[in-house]
Design a protein around this motif. Structure first.
Motif, mmCIF file in Angstrom:
data_model
loop_
_atom_site.group_PDB
_atom_site.id
_atom_site.type_symbol
_atom_site.label_atom_id
_atom_site.label_comp_id
_atom_site.label_asym_id
_atom_site.label_seq_id
_atom_site.Cartn_x
_atom_site.Cartn_y
_atom_site.Cartn_z
ATOM 1 N N ILE A 195 24.803 72.237 -2.397
ATOM 2 C CA ILE A 195 25.839 72.378 -1.756
ATOM 3 C C ILE A 195 25.825 73.601 -1.099
ATOM 4 C CG2 ILE A 195 28.390 72.415 -1.570
ATOM 5 C CD1 ILE A 195 28.410 70.462 -3.945
ATOM 6 N N TYR A 196 25.422 74.729 -1.672
ATOM 7 C CA TYR A 196 25.592 76.164 -1.066
ATOM 8 C C TYR A 196 24.492 76.089 -0.076
ATOM 9 C CZ TYR A 196 25.374 80.939 -0.631
ATOM 10 O OH TYR A 196 25.446 82.299 -0.473
ATOM 11 N N ARG A 197 22.997 75.735 -0.555
ATOM 12 C CA ARG A 197 22.140 76.010 0.289
ATOM 13 C C ARG A 197 22.365 75.010 1.789
ATOM 14 N NH1 ARG A 197 18.727 79.227 1.262
ATOM 15 N NH2 ARG A 197 16.760 77.964 1.388
ATOM 16 N N CYS A 198 22.726 73.868 1.498
ATOM 17 C CA CYS A 198 22.811 72.948 2.768
ATOM 18 C C CYS A 198 23.906 73.567 3.594
ATOM 19 C CB CYS A 198 23.355 71.489 2.171
ATOM 20 S SG CYS A 198 22.030 70.410 1.664
ATOM 21 N N ASN A 199 24.931 74.248 2.944
ATOM 22 C CA ASN A 199 25.759 74.749 3.856
ATOM 23 C C ASN A 199 25.569 76.109 4.578
ATOM 24 O OD1 ASN A 199 28.530 74.284 4.961
ATOM 25 N ND2 ASN A 199 29.392 76.028 3.365
ATOM 26 N N ASN A 200 24.135 76.566 4.161
ATOM 27 C CA ASN A 200 23.852 77.904 4.663
ATOM 28 C C ASN A 200 22.695 77.821 5.272
ATOM 29 O OD1 ASN A 200 26.082 80.182 3.774
ATOM 30 N ND2 ASN A 200 25.964 78.546 2.135
#
Length: 405
Positions: free
Chosen positions: A273-278
């Motif tokens: 989630i964090y990587r997809c959002n950044n």
């Protein structure tokens, strides 16, 4: 006000559909009983009739049907996970107070270590259940095994205190996103203010050094992304402790997965989630951003509540059970349109637990569906979840992050 708003939105999303599913379950039982000469089509004895007993229903309506002595009912047995979700919402303020200073408006020192300790405590609780309560025995659906006093689902499977780690890892991802946004805004302001210096060449060497450092760090993150994706794939294949085939292959591996499989899966999903959002995992992010997933996300909660009607009650008149999930989705869509206004639901979105309890008027938007399950449209610059595609006109879908496992 933010806390009250969060609870009202969650109640509106969860409770009306839950009541509707209860009524539909009772009605389907009556119809199947009448159509089959009073004997019914239920696989489990009196599975539907038990929903007509209020003693079986009130724990569901109060979201306590996963507690000891209340988790033995056949009525809508799948709603134990709804109880887990609501109970985690209720304890969220305490967890937030532990990791975030409302007075200083910033995370507390050691907040991530605290969240990691909470997650590790989940592993310890699982160990107590496995070796003390269950005597080393594992629970399986097929063949169905009984490992404690509950004849259907054991406490090690349905209790909130054995399931909270994925919720904690989700809060950690939201906290990291908030800090990333804050650093990005501060960096942007500093860069804008130092344009003149950069133009004269004073900071060129420093900028090149930072660029090389960032590129090296990104390569390490990409390698970690691959490890995380391989871990998720392996866990989906071998299960998290309830796969009997894994147990037959290696009882030790099955016990290890029972102890920390869900914990590890939760942290892996938080990383994704964090990587997809950044800006990371671009291929996966693009795949999960396909608009086809939006209606599936909208229907997920209703389908989860209603699928047992087709799997259990109508099996006698529908031997081709492969289409039952499709039926469930269709009925869920119909009920959703009756009990909700889709346009209003799309406007409001689903609000992340962490951000709503801290920021009164914050909503998020993320570029992928998996991010949208924890984010809604971003309205303020102080949001702890950045928009990876702020120009995107499509609002965030409504979905429930109920089953990480």
């Amino acid at each position: 006000a933010a806390l009250l708003t969060f609870y009202i939105r969650r109640w509106v999303r969860i409770f009306p559909m839950l009541v509707t599913a209860l009524v539909a379950t009772i009605a389907s039982c009556q119809i199947s009983m009448a159509a089959n000469g009073g004997s019914g089509f239920a696989i489990f004895p009196l599975a539907g009739q038990q929903c007509e007993d209020f003693a079986q229903v009130w724990p569901i309506l109060l979201f306590v049907n996963n507690l000891p002595s209340l988790s033995n009912a056949y009525c809508m047995i799948q709603t134990w996970s709804v109880a887990v979700e609501v109970q985690m919402y209720l304890v969220s303020p305490l967890v937030l107070w532990m990791v975030y200073s409302f007075k200083q408006r910033r995370p507390r020192r050691g907040c991530y270590a605290m969240l990691a300790l909470l997650s590790a405590a989940n592993v310890g609780i699982n160990a107590v259940y496995l070796w003390v309560v269950q005597g080393g025995e594992l629970f399986f659906f097929a063949p169905h095994t009984r490992v404690d006093a509950n004849p259907l689902l054991p406490q090690s499977y349905v209790a909130t205190w054995t399931r909270f780690s994925p919720y904690v890892s989700g809060m950690a991802a939201a906290l990291m996103q908030w800090e990333t946004n804050r650093r990005g805004k501060a960096s942007g302001s500093a860069t804008h203010g130092g344009v003149a210096d950069a133009a004269t060449g004073h900071d060129e060497a420093e900028m090149k050094r930072r660029t090389r450092k960032a590129a090296s760090f990104e390569r390490w993150l990409t390698a970690l992304d691959m490890v995380v994706l391989l871990t998720v794939g392996a866990l989906l294949f071998v299960g998290v402790g309830t796969n009997h085939l894994t147990y037959e292959t290696s009882p030790m591996l099955a016990r290890l997965l029972f102890l920390c499989g869900r914990v590890l899966l939760g942290w892996c999903v938080a990383h994704i989630i964090y990587r997809c959002n950044n800006g990371g995992m671009r291929t996966l992010n693009a795949l999960l951003s396909i608009s086809l997933f939006y209606p599936l996300a909208v229907l997920s909660y209703g389908a989860y509540l209603l699928h047992m009607i087709f799997v259990i009650f109508v099996k006698g008149v529908d031997p081709f059970q492969a289409i039952s999930p499709l039926k469930s989705m269709w009925v869920s869509w119909s009920v959703f349109n009756v009990s909700h206004c889709p346009e209003k639901e799309r406007e409001k979105g689903v609000t992340n637990a962490f951000s709503n309890l801290i920021f009164a008027d914050t909503r998020f938007q993320c570029s992928s569906v998996i991010c949208r399950c924890v984010c809604a449209e971003m309205r303020s610059g102080t949001s702890p979840c950045a928009s990876s595609s702020p120009s995107s006109p499509r609002p965030s879908p409504t979905c429930s992050s109920r089953n990480l496992s």
